[in-house]
Design a protein around this motif. Structure first.
Motif, PDB file in Angstrom:
ATOM      1  N   SER A   1     -31.534  -8.070 -79.747  1.00 19.53           N
ATOM      2  CA  SER A   1     -30.170  -8.571 -79.601  1.00 19.53           C
ATOM      3  C   SER A   1     -29.172  -7.449 -79.828  1.00 19.53           C
ATOM      4  O   SER A   1     -28.458  -7.061 -78.926  1.00 19.53           O
ATOM      5  CB  SER A   1     -29.933  -9.718 -80.563  1.00 19.53           C
TER       6      SER A   1
ATOM      7  N   ASP B   1     -31.788 -15.389 -85.472  1.00 20.43           N
ATOM      8  CA  ASP B   1     -31.258 -14.301 -86.302  1.00 20.43           C
ATOM      9  C   ASP B   1     -32.129 -14.052 -87.536  1.00 20.43           C
ATOM     10  O   ASP B   1     -31.660 -14.163 -88.673  1.00 20.43           O
ATOM     11  CB  ASP B   1     -29.806 -14.602 -86.692  1.00 20.43           C
TER      12      ASP B   1
ATOM     13  N   HIS C   1     -33.243  -8.882 -84.019  1.00 23.55           N
ATOM     14  CA  HIS C   1     -32.463  -7.779 -84.604  1.00 23.55           C
ATOM     15  C   HIS C   1     -33.416  -6.940 -85.454  1.00 23.55           C
ATOM     16  O   HIS C   1     -33.780  -7.338 -86.558  1.00 23.55           O
ATOM     17  CB  HIS C   1     -31.343  -8.311 -85.485  1.00 23.55           C
TER      18      HIS C   1
ATOM     19  N   HIS D   1     -34.451 -12.983 -79.435  1.00 26.90           N
ATOM     20  CA  HIS D   1     -33.144 -12.634 -80.031  1.00 26.90           C
ATOM     21  C   HIS D   1     -33.493 -11.890 -81.311  1.00 26.90           C
ATOM     22  O   HIS D   1     -33.415 -12.451 -82.409  1.00 26.90           O
ATOM     23  CB  HIS D   1     -32.308 -13.891 -80.310  1.00 26.90           C
TER      24      HIS D   1
ATOM     25  N   LYS E   1     -25.529  -5.920 -75.389  1.00 26.71           N
ATOM     26  CA  LYS E   1     -25.053  -7.155 -76.035  1.00 26.71           C
ATOM     27  C   LYS E   1     -23.538  -7.166 -76.097  1.00 26.71           C
ATOM     28  O   LYS E   1     -22.926  -6.187 -76.521  1.00 26.71           O
ATOM     29  CB  LYS E   1     -25.630  -7.227 -77.460  1.00 26.71           C
TER      30      LYS E   1
HETATM   31 ZN   LIG Z   1     -27.914 -12.276 -83.507  1.00 28.10          ZN
END
Ligand SMILES: [Zn+2]
Length: 432
Positions: A111, A334, A66, A64, A191
């Motif tokens: 993500s 995240d 970014h 996940h 996503k």
């Molecule tokens: Zn996220």
């Protein structure tokens, strides 16, 4: 090409318990041999490295990821990625990729990211302009109008429209066309936002997309050989996404036995990403922060915090059952937010062992074998086996008895990507 002969390794192969005294031979970009005994003599020109009991294991997968997140504040995610120019985000993203590789992450499944940056990063990696893990690039975050995640931070009066990280649509045709545009712009993984919750407002048992919109997204992506992932915290959203064929279910805070059944049947992957929530609660629950919240937003703030507390407690209790049922769980969170900077990837593994009570070997499998499978490359990556690509780590310590050892960059003595050292702290003295 020079072969690398790793002698006397504590082999953690991504699948089985550790095996001491193993020799692993890397020839070119692939693993050529794994020997417990009857080790062949090294040839002239081989680089022979005596690991003296250090661990050799597969590189980590962060599923996940970014690429462009940088000091992102909670609640701002959907509106964000408009604070800097696309050029600045691209530089930050290139730095984040390098950080990940230096931390032992050799594979990422992204993500969401704006401006086609992930596609550009992939090009840069392919051309050798930048260094980083193998990656599947993300898309914008696709949402329906009046999605709660948009409502939390993307207030309509700002008139942001389809800027930054988010693109909105209504109706199956509109979603289908957004998906095709994202794929045109280079997305490997599309996503969508399927529910609130997990710090996108409180979790209500709703699905943010209509069934035909969800189907349109999945069909449009799958017909072009791409994956779909969904922010899905509510039970209803997890179930709807799994039934429709969403490949990666992010967060899944409120999944239950019925969800497990459908997830197993559809062979979907779950990305719990619980560490972020713990970090948010540690900070946001503090008195100082509470006092700073203006009265107008306090009810929503309180409701979101309460929901995060209840949801994370629920999933913390339920996750061992999800593992026991045989669901493919992966690591990835995240990173790049204020509370979870890029570089702290291995803290997630320790969190699942120490806070959730998972066995270290399970969490290592999540971060290696399962990650490769979620990426669609289980045949080629994720375990130390003859014929697979040599994406390997040398660790001074054994993660199966001390999961925390992966966090210390000084103890990460080697990171090997496709047979080439990206990090090489193996002293000459360990070479025969
Ligand atoms: Zn996220």
């Amino acid at each position: 090409m020079t072969r690398i002969v790793f002698r006397n390794a504590n082999l953690v192969d991504g699948e089985n318990p550790a095996r001491p005294g193993v020799t692993v031979i890397v020839d070119g970009e692939r693993i050529d041999g794994v020997y417990d005994r009857a080790v062949p003599e090294p040839g002239p020109g081989d680089r022979v490295i005596d690991l003296a009991g250090r661990t050799l294991m597969p590189g980590l997968f962060s599923c996940h990821f970014h690429t462009t997140f940088h000091e992102l504040a909670p609640g701002e995610a959907p509106a964000l990625q408009i604070l800097h120019s696309p050029a600045t985000y691209t530089l930050l993203a290139a730095r984040n990729l390098r950080t990940a590789l230096e931390c032992g992450v050799t594979g990422i499944v992204c993500s969401s990211a704006p401006y086609g940056i992930d596609a550009a990063l992939k090009q840069g990696l392919g051309e050798g302009w930048i260094t980083g893990p193998r990656m599947l690039g993300g898309s914008h975050e696709l949402m329906a109008t009046n999605d709660i995640a948009a409502g939390v931070s993307r207030n309509y009066w700002l008139g942001l429209g389809n800027q930054g990280l988010v693109r909105t649509a209504d109706g199956a045709d509109a979603f289908r066309s957004l998906v095709r545009e994202e794929i045109r712009d280079g997305a490997d993984v599309v996503k969508i936002s399927a529910s609130g919750g997990h710090n996108a407002g409180p979790t209500e048992d709703l699905v943010n997309l209509m069934p035909d919109e969800l189907e349109a997204v999945v069909d449009a992506a799958h017909s072009r050989g791409r994956l779909v992932r969904a922010h899905a915290a509510s039970r209803a959203a997890v179930l709807a996404c799994a039934k429709t064929g969403v490949d990666l279910i992010d967060h899944a805070d409120r999944m239950d036995e019925e969800c497990i059944e459908v997830i197993l049947e559809k062979d979907a992957t779950v990305v719990p990403s619980l560490l972020y929530i713990l970090r948010v609660l540690d900070f946001m629950g503090g008195d100082q922060i509470q006092a700073m919240v203006s009265p107008g937003v306090r009810p929503m703030f309180e409701k979101t915090l309460q929901s995060m507390r209840e949801d994370s407690a629920y999933l913390t209790d339920f996750l061992p059952r999800v593992e026991e049922a045989g669901v493919r769980i992966v690591c990835g969170d995240d990173f790049g937010t204020t509370f979870l900077p890029h570089g702290e990837y291995a803290q997630e593994l320790e969190f699942y062992v120490k806070h959730v009570g998972m066995a270290p070997i399970d969490v290592v499998r999540w971060a290696t074998r399962n990650g490769a499978q979620a990426m669609g490359r289980g045949d080629d990556l994720g375990t130390v086996e003859v014929g697979k690509l040599a994406d390997l780590l040398v660790v001074d310590g054994d993660p199966l008895t001390d999961i925390g050892c992966l966090q210390d960059r000084e103890r990460l003595h080697g990171v090997i990507l496709g047979g080439e050292f990206a990090v090489d702290r193996l002293s000459r003295s360990s070479e025969a």
